[in-house]
Scaffold this active site. Structure first.
Site, PDB file in Angstrom:
ATOM      1  N   LYS A 249       0.817  -1.217   0.000  1.00 34.60           N
ATOM      2  CA  LYS A 249       0.000   0.000   0.000  1.00 34.60           C
ATOM      3  C   LYS A 249       0.850   1.266   0.000  1.00 34.60           C
ATOM      4  CE  LYS A 249      -3.963  -2.208   2.266  1.00 34.60           C
ATOM      5  NZ  LYS A 249      -3.362  -3.534   2.568  1.00 34.60           N
ATOM      6  N   ARG A 250       1.843   1.298  -0.856  1.00 32.72           N
ATOM      7  CA  ARG A 250       2.717   2.457  -0.932  1.00 32.72           C
ATOM      8  C   ARG A 250       2.046   3.587  -1.706  1.00 32.72           C
ATOM      9  NH1 ARG A 250       4.882  -0.093   2.741  1.00 32.72           N
ATOM     10  NH2 ARG A 250       7.075  -0.709   2.733  1.00 32.72           N
TER      11      ARG A 250
END
Length: 297
Positions: free
Chosen positions: A100-101
């Site tokens: 989830k960057r």
């Protein structure tokens, strides 16, 4: 195993194994005592990852590594993550890194290189995934480096769109102008792909199985996208919810299950019994979500 583009991996592995994704989330209170080795308090992680891969290889086509569980154990955890990802890729599984960057500019480009670029092309060489989850909160420009890297190296992206957590509606179900925020994100995801008629897009969406009504609406906006649909099992999603997220293409839905497959209440269970439990659960989940696209054509 030769390098394959993400969409090729999905199309081929769906045909062989179905759309179940095994989530690997190393969390000590959820696993048998016997898997915690004596000595180094963190050394159990690599053994656990190997055990799960031993158990599911040949039964499923996809694994999802939740980066946070590995990061929380420092260098030992990161070494186990790297080794597990490499092993799964070598076995032909599609490897999703759930990290989830999301950031802007050079920082986003660095994240993209770390997780999507091969080592020979400036990547880390340690955490190269086939597909990465990313967060669009900072706007379209924050996605550009990930999209460029994915296009260049044949990778996939799953962009958070309408997630399965209870508080998701606080922002994702709000209006921005005359559109729901989740709808605007879906429009953004759909616009990332070239207009190739009939083909799956490498740019997909995370849409929770716990929100079938929203999912049906968003699917209409994303006819070519692969949806990653968490929430089946422990979070309350069911097979009917899953099917509401399907489109009309084989491969357009992947269903990750983590705790529902690997969590065990009796932590004194033997490894043989634990392996059998996971295999039984894999079979049960695969049977629950199986879908024949030809019957609806």
């Amino acid at each position: 195993m030769e390098n394959r583009r993400w969409v090729e991996i999905v199309e081929e592995n769906i045909q062989r194994f179905g759309d179940l994704v095994v989530g690997i989330d190393p969390f000590l209170p959820d696993i048998p005592h016997v898997l915690r080795q004596a000595g180094d308090a963190e050394s159990w992680i690599s053994g656990y990852v190997d055990f799960i891969l031993d158990t599911v290889e040949g039964s499923v086509g996809f694994v999802k590594f939740q980066s946070a569980y590995f990061e929380s154990h420092g260098l030992v955890g990161l070494a186990a993550l790297s080794a597990g990802m490499k092993r799964a890729k070598a076995a032909g599984m599609g490897v999703i890194l759930d990290a989830k960057r999301g950031d802007i500019g050079a920082t986003a480009a660095a994240y993209a290189r770390a997780y999507l670029a091969p080592g020979s092309e400036g990547g880390s060489g340690d955490f190269e995934a086939d597909c990465l989850t990313i967060n669009p909160l900072m706007g379209p420009d924050s996605l550009d480096p990930f999209v460029e890297c994915a296009n260049r190296f044949g990778k996939g992206l799953f962009v958070l769109c309408r997630t399965s957590n209870p508080g998701a509606g606080w922002l994702q179900d709000k209006m921005a102008g005359n559109r729901l925020i989740s709808d605007r994100v879906a429009d953004l995801i759909g616009a990332l792909s070239s207009p190739e008629t009939g083909s799956l897009s490498p740019f997909g969406a995370v849409i929770g199985a716990t929100v079938p009504q929203e999912g049906r609406r968003l699917r209409q906006l994303l006819p070519r996208s692969i949806i990653l649909a968490p929430g089946l099992g422990a979070q309350g999603g069911d097979a009917a919810s899953i099917h509401s997220l399907r489109g009309n293409r084989s491969g357009d839905l992947l269903v990750p299950v983590s705790r529902g497959l690997t969590r065990i209440e009796d932590r004194d269970v033997s490894l043989e019994r634990y392996r059998a439990v996971i295999q039984e659960r894999v079979d049960q989940f695969k049977a629950a979500i199986v879908y024949d696209y030809h019957m609806t054509a």
